[in-house]
Design an enzyme around this catalytic site. Structure first.
Site, PDB file in Angstrom:
ATOM      1  N   CYS A  22     -14.393  -3.028  23.698  1.00 55.76           N
ATOM      2  CA  CYS A  22     -14.165  -3.641  22.383  1.00 55.76           C
ATOM      3  C   CYS A  22     -13.910  -2.503  21.404  1.00 55.76           C
ATOM      4  O   CYS A  22     -13.565  -1.389  21.819  1.00 55.76           O
ATOM      5  CB  CYS A  22     -15.317  -4.563  21.974  1.00 55.76           C
ATOM      6  SG  CYS A  22     -16.905  -3.762  21.720  1.00 55.76           S
ATOM      7  N   ASN A  25     -18.168  -1.009  20.472  1.00 50.71           N
ATOM      8  CA  ASN A  25     -19.140  -0.983  21.575  1.00 50.71           C
ATOM      9  C   ASN A  25     -20.574  -1.244  21.099  1.00 50.71           C
ATOM     10  O   ASN A  25     -21.543  -0.732  21.662  1.00 50.71           O
ATOM     11  CB  ASN A  25     -19.061   0.340  22.353  1.00 50.71           C
ATOM     12  CG  ASN A  25     -19.775   0.307  23.710  1.00 50.71           C
ATOM     13  OD1 ASN A  25     -20.253   1.338  24.176  1.00 50.71           O
ATOM     14  ND2 ASN A  25     -19.883  -0.829  24.329  1.00 50.71           N
ATOM     15  N   CYS A  27     -21.131  -4.708  19.601  1.00 46.08           N
ATOM     16  CA  CYS A  27     -21.243  -6.181  19.516  1.00 46.08           C
ATOM     17  C   CYS A  27     -20.725  -6.847  20.788  1.00 46.08           C
ATOM     18  O   CYS A  27     -21.505  -7.258  21.646  1.00 46.08           O
ATOM     19  CB  CYS A  27     -20.492  -6.723  18.286  1.00 46.08           C
ATOM     20  SG  CYS A  27     -21.130  -6.107  16.712  1.00 46.08           S
ATOM     21  N   ARG A  28     -19.422  -6.994  20.930  1.00 46.64           N
ATOM     22  CA  ARG A  28     -18.869  -7.825  22.001  1.00 46.64           C
ATOM     23  C   ARG A  28     -19.033  -7.236  23.389  1.00 46.64           C
ATOM     24  O   ARG A  28     -19.500  -7.924  24.316  1.00 46.64           O
ATOM     25  CB  ARG A  28     -17.388  -8.121  21.713  1.00 46.64           C
ATOM     26  CG  ARG A  28     -17.186  -8.993  20.490  1.00 46.64           C
ATOM     27  CD  ARG A  28     -15.757  -8.969  20.011  1.00 46.64           C
ATOM     28  NE  ARG A  28     -15.369  -7.655  19.493  1.00 46.64           N
ATOM     29  CZ  ARG A  28     -14.161  -7.358  19.052  1.00 46.64           C
ATOM     30  NH1 ARG A  28     -13.210  -8.270  19.084  1.00 46.64           N
ATOM     31  NH2 ARG A  28     -13.906  -6.145  18.581  1.00 46.64           N
ATOM     32  N   SER A  29     -18.616  -5.962  23.590  1.00 45.73           N
ATOM     33  CA  SER A  29     -18.620  -5.460  24.975  1.00 45.73           C
ATOM     34  C   SER A  29     -20.020  -5.210  25.540  1.00 45.73           C
ATOM     35  O   SER A  29     -20.244  -5.482  26.728  1.00 45.73           O
ATOM     36  CB  SER A  29     -17.693  -4.244  25.141  1.00 45.73           C
ATOM     37  OG  SER A  29     -18.104  -3.159  24.368  1.00 45.73           O
ATOM     38  N   ASP A 137     -14.144 -10.770  16.510  1.00 45.75           N
ATOM     39  CA  ASP A 137     -15.057  -9.690  16.138  1.00 45.75           C
ATOM     40  C   ASP A 137     -16.128 -10.260  15.196  1.00 45.75           C
ATOM     41  O   ASP A 137     -15.797 -10.709  14.101  1.00 45.75           O
ATOM     42  CB  ASP A 137     -14.223  -8.606  15.431  1.00 45.75           C
ATOM     43  CG  ASP A 137     -15.056  -7.435  14.992  1.00 45.75           C
ATOM     44  OD1 ASP A 137     -16.296  -7.506  15.112  1.00 45.75           O
ATOM     45  OD2 ASP A 137     -14.467  -6.456  14.512  1.00 45.75           O
TER      46      ASP A 137
HETATM   47  P1  4NP Z   1     -17.395  -4.684  18.401  1.00 46.59           P
HETATM   48  O1  4NP Z   1     -17.608  -4.990  16.832  1.00 46.59           O
HETATM   49  O2  4NP Z   1     -16.004  -4.105  18.519  1.00 46.59           O
HETATM   50  O3  4NP Z   1     -17.507  -6.022  19.030  1.00 46.59           O
HETATM   51  O4  4NP Z   1     -18.489  -3.712  18.787  1.00 46.59           O
HETATM   52  C1  4NP Z   1     -17.409  -4.020  15.846  1.00 46.59           C
HETATM   53  C2  4NP Z   1     -18.399  -3.089  15.591  1.00 46.59           C
HETATM   54  C3  4NP Z   1     -18.207  -2.153  14.589  1.00 46.59           C
HETATM   55  C4  4NP Z   1     -17.040  -2.152  13.870  1.00 46.59           C
HETATM   56  C5  4NP Z   1     -16.041  -3.079  14.127  1.00 46.59           C
HETATM   57  C6  4NP Z   1     -16.236  -4.010  15.128  1.00 46.59           C
HETATM   58  N1  4NP Z   1     -16.856  -1.200  12.830  1.00 46.59           N
HETATM   59  O5  4NP Z   1     -15.835  -1.286  12.119  1.00 46.59           O
HETATM   60  O6  4NP Z   1     -17.700  -0.310  12.653  1.00 46.59           O
END
Ligand code: 4NP
Length: 168
Positions: A22, A25, A27-29, A137
């Site tokens: 993702c 790294n 939240c989703r993955s 997201d």
């Molecule tokens: P992820 O979510 O890609 O599912 O881990 C996010 C976590 C952090 C950010 C964006 C998406 N960020 O912009 O810091």
């Protein structure tokens, strides 16, 4: 065992090293990794699983507290995971890279070394959940968004394991 069509429960399927990707790294993955790890273990399926972000903002950090909380609500402890960024060796160390959304997939393909071995695909697409579908997201959302992502990832994990089991 050959020739009988039978498969030992702990035998690794053809695709056995799976990398979930993702953006951050956190939240989703990592949630997908935790769900898949739990379901694979319940099925006696030997998978090597890891997750990465295409970005480096959260390297070394545990999953987002909201991700840890939604996992815990469903009986999973993913608090020990630490974020890392996709690197060139991942394309050799894994059989397949499954991406949370189309922008992550585009970035993974952009970062792939010239002779990258592992193919990449959209998680929901590969799992048979949604053609060209994105896992939204949840980072700027609240509990509802994290719950929706959990439910989607649970369906995706079931689809991935069903496909791996069919292919084995
Ligand atoms: P992820 O979510 O890609 O599912 O881990 C996010 C976590 C952090 C950010 C964006 C998406 N960020 O912009 O810091």
């Amino acid at each position: 065992m050959t020739g009988t069509g039978a498969r030992h429960p702990a035998e690794a399927p053809v695709v056995s090293r799976l990398l979930l990707a993702c953006l951050g790294n956190i939240c989703r993955s990592p949630l997908a990794e935790g769900i898949l790890r739990s379901k694979a273990a319940a099925q006696g399926l030997a998978l090597h699983l890891d997750s990465v972000g295409t970005g480096d903002w959260h390297v070394g950090q545990p999953p987002d507290p909201r991700t840890i909380a939604i996992a815990r609500r469903h009986g999973l402890d993913i608090s020990g995971l630490r974020a890392r960024q996709l690197c060139a060796t991942d394309f050799d160390d894994f059989d397949l890279i499954l991406c949370a959304d189309r922008s992550v997939l585009a970035e993974v393909r952009r970062l792939a070394p010239a002779h990258a071995r592992a193919p990449s695909a959209l998680l929901l697409d590969w799992a048979g959940v949604a053609r060209d579908g994105d896992v939204p997201d949840p980072y700027t959302g609240g509990t509802e968004e994290f719950l929706a992502v959990y439910r989607l990832l649970e369906r995706a994990a079931d689809g991935v394991l069903a496909r791996l089991t069919r292919a084995a």
